[in-house]
Design a protein around this motif. Structure first.
Motif, short mmCIF file in Angstrom:
data_model
loop_
_atom_site.label_atom_id
_atom_site.label_comp_id
_atom_site.label_asym_id
_atom_site.label_seq_id
_atom_site.Cartn_x
_atom_site.Cartn_y
_atom_site.Cartn_z
N ARG A 187 0.82 -1.21 0.00
CA ARG A 187 0.00 0.00 0.00
C ARG A 187 0.85 1.26 0.00
O ARG A 187 0.48 2.28 -0.59
N ALA A 188 2.00 1.19 0.66
CA ALA A 188 2.87 2.37 0.76
C ALA A 188 3.84 2.49 -0.41
O ALA A 188 4.53 3.50 -0.53
N GLY A 189 3.89 1.48 -1.28
CA GLY A 189 4.82 1.51 -2.41
C GLY A 189 6.26 1.26 -1.99
O GLY A 189 7.20 1.67 -2.69
N ASP A 190 6.46 0.58 -0.86
CA ASP A 190 7.81 0.29 -0.38
C ASP A 190 8.34 -1.00 -1.00
O ASP A 190 7.59 -1.76 -1.63
N VAL A 191 9.62 -1.25 -0.79
CA VAL A 191 10.21 -2.51 -1.22
C VAL A 191 10.51 -3.36 0.01
O VAL A 191 10.65 -2.84 1.12
N LEU A 192 10.61 -4.66 -0.19
CA LEU A 192 10.88 -5.59 0.90
C LEU A 192 12.38 -5.83 1.04
O LEU A 192 13.14 -5.67 0.07
N PRO A 193 12.82 -6.24 2.21
CA PRO A 193 14.23 -6.66 2.34
C PRO A 193 14.49 -7.88 1.46
O PRO A 193 13.58 -8.66 1.17
N LYS A 194 15.73 -8.04 1.04
CA LYS A 194 16.08 -9.20 0.23
C LYS A 194 15.99 -10.47 1.06
O LYS A 194 16.28 -10.48 2.26
N GLY A 195 15.56 -11.54 0.42
CA GLY A 195 15.59 -12.84 1.06
C GLY A 195 14.36 -13.22 1.85
O GLY A 195 14.35 -14.28 2.49
N VAL A 196 13.29 -12.40 1.81
CA VAL A 196 12.10 -12.72 2.61
C VAL A 196 10.93 -13.22 1.78
O VAL A 196 9.95 -13.72 2.35
N ALA A 197 11.00 -13.09 0.45
CA ALA A 197 9.85 -13.48 -0.36
C ALA A 197 10.29 -13.97 -1.73
O ALA A 197 11.40 -13.67 -2.20
N ARG A 198 9.38 -14.72 -2.38
CA ARG A 198 9.62 -15.21 -3.74
C ARG A 198 8.39 -14.94 -4.59
O ARG A 198 7.26 -14.89 -4.07
N ASP A 199 8.60 -14.80 -5.89
CA ASP A 199 7.47 -14.57 -6.78
C ASP A 199 6.81 -15.91 -7.15
O ASP A 199 7.19 -16.96 -6.63
N MET A 200 5.84 -15.87 -8.04
CA MET A 200 5.06 -17.06 -8.38
C MET A 200 5.92 -18.17 -9.00
O MET A 200 5.57 -19.35 -8.93
#
Length: 349
Positions: free
Chosen positions: A191-204
């Motif tokens: 919602r805020a248009g921020d980015v996530l730290p590296k290594g916490v998520a993966r795409d589809m």
């Protein structure tokens, strides 16, 4: 950022819930639960969730005035059928039953079925601490974690919490989800248009991503990789399968249908320390452990070592006096709900 008085935020949440048919005393309890999370800095389970609750109440997915039923299973166990009630109300009843049985049997296990999102797991541990009872709470959630080596989300972030009574000046509450970052925090970042730290998520496709929307469509990396995957499976077994309200493997497009048909499962374990050891002896031992941790040698540059629940309590005490900071996206949701539900303009934030 302007700060919101806790009582102001609580009243706004309660009035919105009441607008959707939740009885006022029940609405007050749920509102206090949400604001308690905000006070402790757990915004992913705080007032930002009011939008979800309102949507589910409006759609008939949540029953605003459900008959929550206790099903006796034995002297040390029970099941709670929430009949589609708000999760906080189901969990409150489960905890009450668990504490009563633990007083007699020493330990008690309570499962919950046909419930809804119950907020922060640690809130119920805090409630049990007021009775000098150790409580463990856990819940299943919609699939966001893939098994190690896989790309399909099959398990939720599935939080677990434990509260331990002790003679120190803050509640010792261990409260964590099995994901490297809370799903609610990813929603806030999107919602805020921020980015996530590296290594916490993966795409589809299973590739690492720092895009919160790709993370919401894909998967979240579990804590400790395979260890977090194993732990979230454990919680799915206790709070999902054992409670007859599993969330395992539900596809994103079928989440609402699944919740309507099976609800969300929870699991509570209550322990009365006095059945094992004199209460003051136990509380003193816990306090000694806490104090030993606090004075233990620190790494260079570390000013203080904290114990689970300590930072949250410091935050809570400060915000009770000075107010609660909320993300702009959360304020927007709350104000929109306030206008829609006819809440007094003086409560808008």
């Amino acid at each position: 950022m302007s700060l919101i008085p806790p009582e102001h935020l609580t009243e706004l949440c309660a009035q919105v819930l009441s607008h959707y048919g939740v009885p006022r005393t029940a609405a007050d309890f749920v509102a206090r639960s949400l604001v308690e999370s905000d006070l402790r800095g757990i915004h992913s389970h705080g007032s930002m969730r009011l939008g979800r609750y309102a949507k589910e109440l409006d759609a008939g997915l949540t029953n605003p005035n459900a008959n929550i039923v206790t099903i006796e299973k034995g002297s040390a166990c029970a099941s709670i059928d929430g009949n589609g009630a708000l999760g906080q109300l189901v969990a409150r009843q489960a905890l009450s039953v668990g504490i009563e049985k633990a007083r007699s049997a020493g330990t008690a296990s309570v499962t919950c079925c046909q419930s809804r999102h119950f907020g922060a797991a640690g809130n119920y541990c805090l409630m049990a601490l007021e009775e000098n009872i150790m409580a463990m709470s856990m819940t299943v959630s919609s699939p966001r974690i893939a098994p190690t080596g896989g790309i399909q989300p099959m398990f939720g972030t599935n939080p677990i919490a434990l509260g331990v009574p002790g003679n120190h000046d803050f509640p010792l509450v261990i409260d964590l989800a099995m994901s490297s970052v809370a799903a609610g925090n990813i929603e806030l970042a999107a919602r805020a248009g921020d980015v996530l730290p590296k290594g916490v998520a993966r795409d589809m496709a299973g590739a690492p991503t720092t895009d919160p929307q790709e993370a919401l469509d894909g998967t979240i990396v579990p804590i400790g990789e395979h260890k977090g995957y194993a732990l979230t499976m454990l919680i799915e077994i206790l709070a999902g399968l054992l409670a007859s309200s599993p969330y395992f493997g539900v596809s994103r497009e079928n989440v609402s249908q699944h919740v309507e048909e099976k609800g969300i499962g929870h699991f509570f374990l209550c322990i009365d320390p006095t059945k094992f050891i004199p209460l003051e002896v136990f509380k003193n031992q816990v306090a000694e452990m806490v104090n030993a941790i606090k004075v233990s040698p620190r790494l260079p540059g570390v000013k203080e070592i904290f114990v689970p629940g300590e930072l949250e309590e410091k935050r809570r005490r400060h915000r009770l006096k000075h107010g609660i900071p909320l993300a702009e996206s959360t304020r927007s949701i709350l104000n929109s709900l306030g206008h829609k539900c006819g809440v007094n303009n003086s409560l808008h934030i």
